[in-house]
Each structure stands twice: as C-alpha cells, then as structure tokens.
Design an enzyme around this catalytic site. Structure first.
Site, short mmCIF file in Angstrom:
data_model
loop_
_atom_site.label_atom_id
_atom_site.label_comp_id
_atom_site.label_asym_id
_atom_site.label_seq_id
_atom_site.Cartn_x
_atom_site.Cartn_y
_atom_site.Cartn_z
N GLY A 355 44.32 38.36 42.88
CA GLY A 355 43.26 37.45 42.66
C GLY A 355 43.81 36.15 41.73
CB ILE A 356 44.50 33.13 41.54
CG1 ILE A 356 45.75 33.65 41.51
CG2 ILE A 356 44.46 31.70 40.72
CD1 ILE A 356 46.91 32.71 41.98
N GLY A 357 41.32 33.03 40.22
CA GLY A 357 40.09 31.97 40.15
C GLY A 357 40.07 31.07 38.98
N GLY A 358 39.20 30.34 38.90
CA GLY A 358 38.81 29.15 37.75
C GLY A 358 39.16 29.80 36.19
CG PHE A 359 36.54 31.45 34.20
CD1 PHE A 359 36.26 31.25 32.97
CD2 PHE A 359 35.98 30.93 35.52
CE1 PHE A 359 35.23 30.52 32.96
CE2 PHE A 359 34.80 30.19 35.27
CZ PHE A 359 34.00 29.84 33.99
N GLY A 360 41.22 32.58 35.49
CA GLY A 360 42.37 33.26 35.21
C GLY A 360 42.91 34.15 36.49
CB VAL A 362 42.50 39.47 38.76
CG1 VAL A 362 42.17 41.08 38.77
CG2 VAL A 362 41.58 38.59 38.48
CE LYS A 377 38.64 36.38 35.70
NZ LYS A 377 37.07 36.31 35.98
CG ASP A 473 29.76 33.21 38.98
OD1 ASP A 473 29.41 32.55 39.71
OD2 ASP A 473 30.98 33.24 38.88
#
Length: 666
Positions: A355-360, A362, A377, A473
């Site tokens: 996974g890829i998100g705004g905070f890093g 995974v 993460k 969130d």
C-alpha cells in the site's frame, strides 16, 4: 538383586504413571498428562508426544476443541435432578508477544462434540452470531478470556467468566485468587505463560457454581474466585460431553492443558504436577550468541577472518543505524530492531509493497524469530519536535486490545524515518472490495458484520479503554479485513488520546475530505462526536458502495451524504444501496444502516448519537429514533446559523475540498 529391584521399581513407576494417566470410568476420570490419548482433539487441537494437550497452537484466526470421548450422565432421567459435579485442570497460555494473547480458552459441558459451525476469535469456538444466547444450545462454559469484547460486556482482557448459552458472562471476575490468611486479592495474568490450575464445583442441591483459580503449585484457595447461584436444570441434558474449546485471533498464542480430572457426585481427584508433561521451552537465538560471544573468542590464527567479519558487522550496523535516545529505553518490547524489520520485509523490497498513502509506504513482512506476519509502515519524521510525546502515544496505542482494531505492535526510528509495525491483514482494506471491480462483491451479511465490528472497536476507543482515543480518520480504506473478512479499524497515525472527563485540545485540521464534521473544520477540535460523523459517512459508503465524494457520468461530483438525504426526503432511501448487492440483502438492516448513517452525520453535534447508542441500534438492543424533517433538517440554513456556522461551513462538504490542510487519503 539390584537389577531385579531396579526392574521392579521401574515397573511400579510406569504402572503408577499409567494409572494416573488413564483412570476413567462412567462418572470420573483423571489425566496427569494425556499420554494415553483418551481425548478426542478437533480442529487444530492435538496431543504432543509427551502428552501435552494443545487446544490451539501458534496459528492465526483458528479454533480447536478437545473432548472426553464418551458422554457423561448428568441426571438420572431426562427430567430428573441434575447431579453435582467437580472438575479441575491445569493450563498455560504461551504467546509469541509478551502480554498479547488471544483469544482464550473455555472448559465446557455440551450436548455435542460438533462445533464446526462455531466462530473462533471472541466466540472461542463455541457459538456464532446466529445461535448466540439461544437456550437450545445447552452449553455451560467457564471462559478464560484474554481479549476484551465490549459487545459481550467484558470487564478487561484478563478475566474468568461463567457463561450459559452465550458469550455474555452471567458472572465474571478479573483473573486471580484470594489469599487464605488475609483475604486480599492477588492478580494472575492468564497470558503470562505461567502454569495455573482451575477448579469448577457445582452443588446441585444449593444450585451453587464455584470457580477457583490459582498458580501452580499453590493449593486450592479457600475462597473461590467466582461463586454464583445457577440453576442448571434447563441447561444440562441427561447425557453431556465435557471438554475444552479455544480460539486464536491476530496474535500467535498456544493454549495448553497439562492435566484434567473430573468427578460426578463427588470431588475430582487431585492432580499431580510432577506427572504432567513439561511446556515447550522458549526459543533461543543461537546464531546471535555465536556472533556476540563466539567470534571474540576465536583463536589468533583466524585474525584475518575475524577482521573481515568485524568490518562486515560495522558496515551492517552503519547501514541499519537507528535513532535511539535514553528516554526510549523505557518502551522496551514496543521498540523493534531496524535490522529485524529490514530482514522481515526483504530489504523493503517493492515486491512486498502492499500500500501507498499520503503518509508513507506499507510493506508486508515476516519476523524471523516468531514467523509472525507484520505490516511495516515507513513514515517521514524530519522534525524532532514533539517526537518524545508522539512515541509515547504510539506505545500507549500499542496497548489497545480489541478484536476489531488492527494491533499496533511497536515502532523503530532510523535516520529520517519512523517505522510503525502492525499486524498484517491478509485481505487488505475494505475500500478495495467496495470499488475494485476485480475484487469479489462482499455480500450484505459480511458488510453488516464489518459495520458492527468497526462500531464495537470505536466504542472501545471512546468509552471502554483507560483513556479516550479519537481516531480522526475513519474511512473504508482504514478498515482492514482479516482471514475471516472481519473488519478491523487500523491506521492510528492521526489518533489522539486524552483522559476521561477532560476536553480534547485544538489540533490542526487533519483527516480525509468527505469525512470531516462541519464543527471540526471550523474549530479544529476533534472529539468523539467528530469520529461519529466520520463513522456515519462510513456507514453510507459501505451500504451504497460509493465514495463520500464521487465522480458521476456528467463529470460532476456526487456528494454521497447529500444524495442519500435527497432520496430519504423522496422516501426512496433503499434506492441508494449498492447495485452490486442486487436483491440479496435484509431490508430492515439496510434501512437501519442508511438511516443510522444519516443520524451519525447530522450537521449539528448534538444531533448525533454516541458510539454506545450506535452499537445498541446495530445490535437491536434499542430502537433507532424515527427520522423526521424537524429533527434531521440537513437543508435548513437557520439551524446552522443558530449554532454560529458561517456560509463557509454551510457549503460543506464541497467547499472543504480545496483545503490544503485536508488529506486526500493515505
């Protein structure tokens, strides 16, 4: 002469051991270990070569059962008087991670040995959601529970309970015992790996059921841990089976029984710990000992080789250099080695990226020592300001224990990165099942179970833990699915804690567009009721299969909340359900979820229910208030003006879409 004496002694010893191990009859038996294997294991339960009964082993999300093979007579006729009975057993729970056990074990009396339809996890392999509390179960269970489940009114993550046909205990108490001399209470940790003994005694004349707990080799305390008046005449049939049931959740735990004795209409024979099998030893890291001890003691003849190895070790340590300050030493097991995490994720290989998100990013990983699957993460933390407080909160959140929360196991700091370690959820996030056309459609029963699970987890965060935890969130992408597609709320990167009875502080506006409560955008103060708003949007998201802000064919944006409200006004709210469900759903449950979603996302904080009320509505313990135009006036500007909201907030949620302070997701 000595040889004959030795043979005679050996014969008598083996005879004594065999008698102690297999003494059984129609109304009594005693097992100091299970070498004779006169116990029937089921599921992942097994008996080791040295006679140790393993009810569940180190396997995720599993259940196991073990029964005495023949039914026992608990009354002289179908309508006759229930007999008194007595049993005692010695057990131990051993977890891979200290103080993280799951989910527990139960001694049970049951009319059947077939529990194939039962669920593991918090149900301990005894029941499922459809037969929970059904009097036709005819099950008496003494639970040793190591996971707190608010839906079952558990008091903590370390308790003993008396359960009849249900997972809600009739009587329960924190695990421990009362001292004979002073009467003071001493705690025992069920997940400590310590060997303990339980005594269960039922007096049919007084209708009293006593449960006593103590550590080995203590004698049975005079005062029982639990003593309740229980009429078992409607529970126990003429013949019943006796045995054990256990289940594991996301934590690797083995549930062992070392000895067991049972007696009808009498006192169960005492067990002899000296005859019981030993528990498995903890694994030692032999290779690490060789590196730390063996190499410095090598002979001078291998000096060149040693020098090369030392250089390699130095380079290795530089490569995996960690940020470690004195104040972090107190966090102990919550701190992971960066080297271990690097190896677990195969060097943070892109093939392990989940996974890829705004905070890093995974990554999936497997710890070499325990073989536990983890998710790692990588979060940037260039600023050192407030790091100590942030790490303290991470460690505090790591103490949260609920089956519908993804367990935050710990952290590691390396150069400009903060590595957060979570349980790995094999089925990924819920949003993939809602929006990815390549994923199978989740049926309504699964969605409704996920909704209730997330609600239960939020109730635990808001009211049932030692502090108040605001998640900040809540959304489908932060709900992860375990092996059995149970929903677990994860990603506590934005979570905040405060003490019960105090007010939360104002913070920066963080979260995801479409889930933010109007008052949070205005004041920057996150509360439990702003979490409820996000949960309301989440309910609509799961029921409708649409994102909070979604694109439509015309190229415009569809605001999910507005769309459901409009259909509610037009009395066509069921038309908003996910079309992929077809007609395979329960109308009453769908209406409940949609209307509850509207209630939770009411524009005024006072109009929203608490999470305890939400759980009561979902579990059918309370009736949902009837929605009316005067109560749920989403489109009446006067209501917002009366609360002091300006035109900027009145345009919610479309106007907040451009706010740079709001995350687009992670």
């Amino acid at each position: 002469m000595s040889a004959m004496f030795l043979r005679t002694f050996l014969f008598l010893f083996l005879l004594h051991r065999e008698v102690a191990d297999s003494c059984g009859g129609n109304d009594a038996f005693t097992f100091n270990g299970f070498r004779c294997r006169k116990i029937v294991p089921d599921g992942i339960a097994s008996i080791t070569s040295n006679g140790l009964l393993v009810v569940t082993n180190n396997t995720f999300e599993s259940k196991g059962h073990a029964f005495y093979p023949t039914p026992l007579r608990f009354r002289d006729s179908p309508n006759g008087t229930v007999f008194s009975f007595s049993t005692t057993f010695v057990f131990a729970f051993i977890s891979e991670l200290a103080d993280l056990g799951g989910d527990g074990m139960a001694f049970l009396v049951s009319p059947t040995k077939d529990f194939s339809g039962a669920i593991g996890n918090q149900y301990l392999g005894l029941f499922n959601s459809s037969n929970l509390g059904n009097p036709t179960n005819h099950v008496l269970a003494i639970e040793l529970d190591t996971i707190p489940n608010p839906e079952f009114h558990d008091i903590d993550d370390n308790h003993v309970g008396i359960n009849i046909n249900d997972m809600k205990s009739d009587e329960l108490h924190t695990a421990g015992y009362y001292l004979n001399d002073t009467g003071s209470f001493e705690n025992l940790s069920l997940s400590s790996g310590q060997t303990m003994q339980v005594w269960v005694d039922y007096d049919s004349h007084a209708m009293r059921l006593d449960v006593t707990l103590a550590s080995i080799p203590m004698a049975k305390p005079h005062r029982p841990l639990l003593s309740a008046v229980v009429n078992l005449s409607s529970v126990l049939l003429e013949t019943m089976y006796v045995g054990f049931s256990s289940s594991t959740g996301p934590w690797l735990t083995s549930h062992y029984v070392l000895g067991w004795s049972f007696k009808m209409n009498g006192v169960a024979q005492a067990l002899d710990p000296s005859l019981m099998p030993s528990l498995p030893r903890a694994k030692s890291n032999h290779k690490l000992k060789v590196l730390r001890i063996g190499l410095p003691l090598a002979s001078a003849g291998f000096a060149v080789i040693i020098a090369g190895i030392i250089v390699s070790i130095v380079r290795w340590r530089i490569k995996y250099a960690e940020v470690l300050e004195d104040w972090e030493l107190e966090y102990g097991p919550h701190r992971f080695s960066c080297r271990d995490l690097f190896i677990a994720t195969k060097g943070f290989n892109d093939k392990e990226l989940v996974g890829i998100g705004g905070f890093g990013k995974v990554y999936k990983g497997v710890l070499q020592t325990s073989k536990s699957e983890i998710a790692v993460k990588r979060v940037s933390h260039e600023s050192r300001q407030g790091m100590r407080e942030f790490i303290a909160e991470i460690v505090s959140i790591g103490r949260l224990r609920h089956r519908n929360l993804v367990q935050l196991l710990g952290y590691c700091r390396r150069k400009g990165e903060l590595l957060l370690v979570y349980d790995y959820m094999p089925n990924g996030s819920l949003d993939k099942f809602l929006y990815d056309q390549e994923k199978p459609t989740l049926d309504w029963a699964t969605r409704f179970r996920i909704i209730k699970g997330v609600a239960s987890g939020l109730l635990y965060l808001h009211e049932d833990w030692e502090q108040v935890v605001i998640h900040r969130d809540i959304k489908a992408s932060n709900v992860l699915l375990d092996h059995e597609l149970n929903g677990r709320l994860g990603d506590f990167g934005l979570a905040r804690l405060y003490d019960h009875g105090t007010d939360p502080h104002t913070t920066h506006i963080v979260g995801t567009m479409g889930y933010l409560a109007p008052e949070f955008v205005r004041t920057g103060k996150a509360t439990t009721i702003t979490d409820v708003f996000a949960f309301g949007i989440f309910l609509l998201e799961v029921a409708c299969g649409k994102r909070p802000v979604d694109s439509i064919a015309s190229g415009e944006k569809l605001i999910l909340l507005d769309w459901v409200v409009e259909n509610w006004w037009q009395e066509s709210i069921l038309a908003t359900r996910d079309p992929r469900l077809g007609e395979e759903y329960v109308v009453e449950e769908m209406e409940l979820v949609l209307k509850l979603g509207l209630l939770c996302s009411h524009p005024l904080p006072a109009g929203r229910p608490s999470m305890r009320q939400v759980v009561e509505y979902l579990e059918g313990e309370a009736a949902l208030p009837e929605l009316s135009p005067t109560y749920l006036s989403f489109s009446v500007p006067a209501m917002l003006h009366n609360e002091g909201f300006d035109d900027y907030i009145m345009s919610y949620p479309s106007s907040v879409a451009t706010s740079s302070a709001i995350s687009e997701g992670r």
